[in-house]
Write an enzyme that holds these catalytic residues in place. Structure first.
Site, PDB file in Angstrom:
ATOM      1  N   HIS A   1      -7.279  -3.501   9.805  1.00  0.00           N
ATOM      2  CA  HIS A   1      -8.441  -4.299   9.402  1.00  0.00           C
ATOM      3  C   HIS A   1      -9.348  -4.519  10.620  1.00  0.00           C
ATOM      4  CE1 HIS A   1      -5.956  -6.342   5.892  1.00  0.00           C
ATOM      5  NE2 HIS A   1      -6.177  -5.047   5.687  1.00  0.00           N
TER       6      HIS A   1
ATOM      7  N   HIS B   1     -12.895  -3.966   3.484  1.00  0.00           N
ATOM      8  CA  HIS B   1     -11.451  -4.171   3.620  1.00  0.00           C
ATOM      9  C   HIS B   1     -10.900  -3.614   4.941  1.00  0.00           C
ATOM     10  CE1 HIS B   1      -7.230  -4.050   1.621  1.00  0.00           C
ATOM     11  NE2 HIS B   1      -7.113  -3.924   2.924  1.00  0.00           N
TER      12      HIS B   1
ATOM     13  N   GLU C   1       0.826  -1.211   0.000  1.00  0.00           N
ATOM     14  CA  GLU C   1       0.000   0.000   0.000  1.00  0.00           C
ATOM     15  C   GLU C   1       0.867   1.271   0.000  1.00  0.00           C
ATOM     16  OE1 GLU C   1      -2.941  -0.487  -0.692  1.00  0.00           O
ATOM     17  OE2 GLU C   1      -3.608  -2.360   0.234  1.00  0.00           O
TER      18      GLU C   1
ATOM     19  N   HIS D   1      -3.022   1.963   8.412  1.00  0.00           N
ATOM     20  CA  HIS D   1      -4.076   1.142   7.806  1.00  0.00           C
ATOM     21  C   HIS D   1      -4.248  -0.118   8.632  1.00  0.00           C
ATOM     22  CE1 HIS D   1      -6.402  -1.208   5.023  1.00  0.00           C
ATOM     23  NE2 HIS D   1      -5.405  -2.023   4.741  1.00  0.00           N
TER      24      HIS D   1
ATOM     25  N   GLU E   1     -17.718  11.343  22.035  1.00  0.00           N
ATOM     26  CA  GLU E   1     -16.317  11.628  21.715  1.00  0.00           C
ATOM     27  C   GLU E   1     -16.131  11.740  20.207  1.00  0.00           C
ATOM     28  OE1 GLU E   1     -17.006   9.932  24.297  1.00  0.00           O
ATOM     29  OE2 GLU E   1     -15.664  10.731  25.829  1.00  0.00           O
TER      30      GLU E   1
HETATM   31  P1  13P Z   1       1.107  -5.514   3.043  1.00  0.00           P
HETATM   32  O1  13P Z   1       1.543  -6.778   3.775  1.00  0.00           O
HETATM   33  O2  13P Z   1       1.713  -5.444   1.675  1.00  0.00           O
HETATM   34  O3  13P Z   1       1.360  -4.285   3.898  1.00  0.00           O
HETATM   35  O4  13P Z   1      -0.465  -5.628   2.786  1.00  0.00           O
HETATM   36  C1  13P Z   1      -1.361  -5.776   3.856  1.00  0.00           C
HETATM   37  C2  13P Z   1      -2.664  -5.108   3.623  1.00  0.00           C
HETATM   38  O5  13P Z   1      -3.402  -4.854   4.558  1.00  0.00           O
HETATM   39  C3  13P Z   1      -3.055  -4.731   2.233  1.00  0.00           C
HETATM   40  O6  13P Z   1      -4.147  -3.885   2.222  1.00  0.00           O
HETATM   41 ZN    ZN Z   2      -5.399  -4.023   4.063  1.00  0.00          ZN
END
Ligand code: 13P
Ligand code: ZN
Length: 278
Positions: free
Chosen positions: A140, A209, A115, A138, A168
């Site tokens: 998940h 995602h 990313e 980023h 908050e």
């Molecule tokens: P990477 O291992 O390349 O950082 O990818 C993980 C991810 O969350 C892709 O969106």
């Molecule tokens: Zn990801």
């Protein structure tokens, strides 16, 4: 100074450990980047061993000549705290803003996160708005992702629903959250779409995602991710119990909050809702 003794590197590693503890980083899921201050780069530059220049996959001219600390592609957040030098890296962006090279880390080989285009384009957008912005994260988080299967993929709806779950939220992200529809991860297209969202917000939800957050330091950025996921968790619990809330914070309550706390809460999020289902 050794790289691992630098305070910003310690802060970076702690953040990856905290994210792992929250359960947001299954396998190699998620990535983190930090735009290094010139004096921080200076303090560790004796450790830099430049490798070959590589294409970034997009252009970030406003970041030319800057240094970044990032997680590696395919590397597990779990392992960053156990063997940092094998799982993270410092890179430099060239004078054209189209290439990067690794200066330190990824000891056993590898490349920065897939990313990279999104991280660098987000950092560039944020730098132009406020040079104090340095962190892009980023993750998940499961509840945020779950909501992208249930709510319309509309920033007005996501912002309003997250704000309602606890107060908050409008206090910490009064500008709201943006939403990017499902797109191929790691692509230039998703990087462009996300950086567009980052012109307005510090948060970009990636449908089905995950979530991107940007901030001035590790605490602020981690806190933003934590806050949004907690709010999403409450909403998931509420929607699991009932399709319709018995009561909630109303648009006039938000207007009252904004007045008393001197917040700017855009009217676009304070729409009247139909009687059902939310
Ligand atoms: P990477 O291992 O390349 O950082 O990818 C993980 C991810 O969350 C892709 O969106
Ligand atoms: Zn990801």
């Amino acid at each position: 100074m050794k790289v691992l003794d630098a305070e910003f590197v310690k802060g970076f590693i702690r953040m990856t450990a905290d994210g792992w503890d929250q359960g947001w980083h299954e396998r190699n899921g998620g990535n983190l980047s930090y735009r290094i201050k010139p004096e921080e780069a200076e303090s560790i530059k004796e450790n830099f061993k430049p490798r070959d220049w590589q294409d970034i996959g997009t252009e970030v001219p406003a970041l030319s000549g800057e240094f970044f600390l990032m997680t590696g592609s395919g590397k597990y957040f779990r392992n960053v705290q156990l063997d940092s030098e094998a799982n993270i890296c410092i890179i430099e962006v060239d004078e054209t803003g189209t290439k990067y090279r690794i200066l330190w880390g990824l000891r056993d080989g590898g490349r920065p996160t897939s990313e990279l285009p999104s991280h660098l384009m987000n950092l560039e957008v944020k730098k132009k708005i406020d040079p104090n912005y340095r962190v892009v994260y980023h993750a998940h988080p499961a509840n945020v992702i779950a909501l992208t299967f249930v709510l319309p993929l509309d920033e007005k709806v996501f912002t309003r629903e997250l704000w309602e779950m606890f107060t908050e939220c409008p206090m910490v992200f009064p500008e709201g959250v943006g939403v990017v529809p499902w797109m191929v991860p790691g692509s230039r297209e998703i990087a462009i779409a996300t950086s567009k969202v980052m012109e307005k917000y510090d948060l970009a939800i990636w449908a089905h995602h995950g979530l991107f957050a940007a901030g001035v330091d590790f605490d602020a950025t981690f806190g933003l991710m934590h806050l949004v996921e907690k709010s999403a968790e409450i909403l998931v619990k509420v929607l699991s119990m009932t399709p319709q809330k018995a009561q909630t914070v109303q648009p006039d309550d938000f207007r009252h909050l904004a007045k008393d706390l001197d917040l700017t809460l855009s009217e676009e999020f304070l729409y009247e809702k139909p009687a059902s289902p939310r």
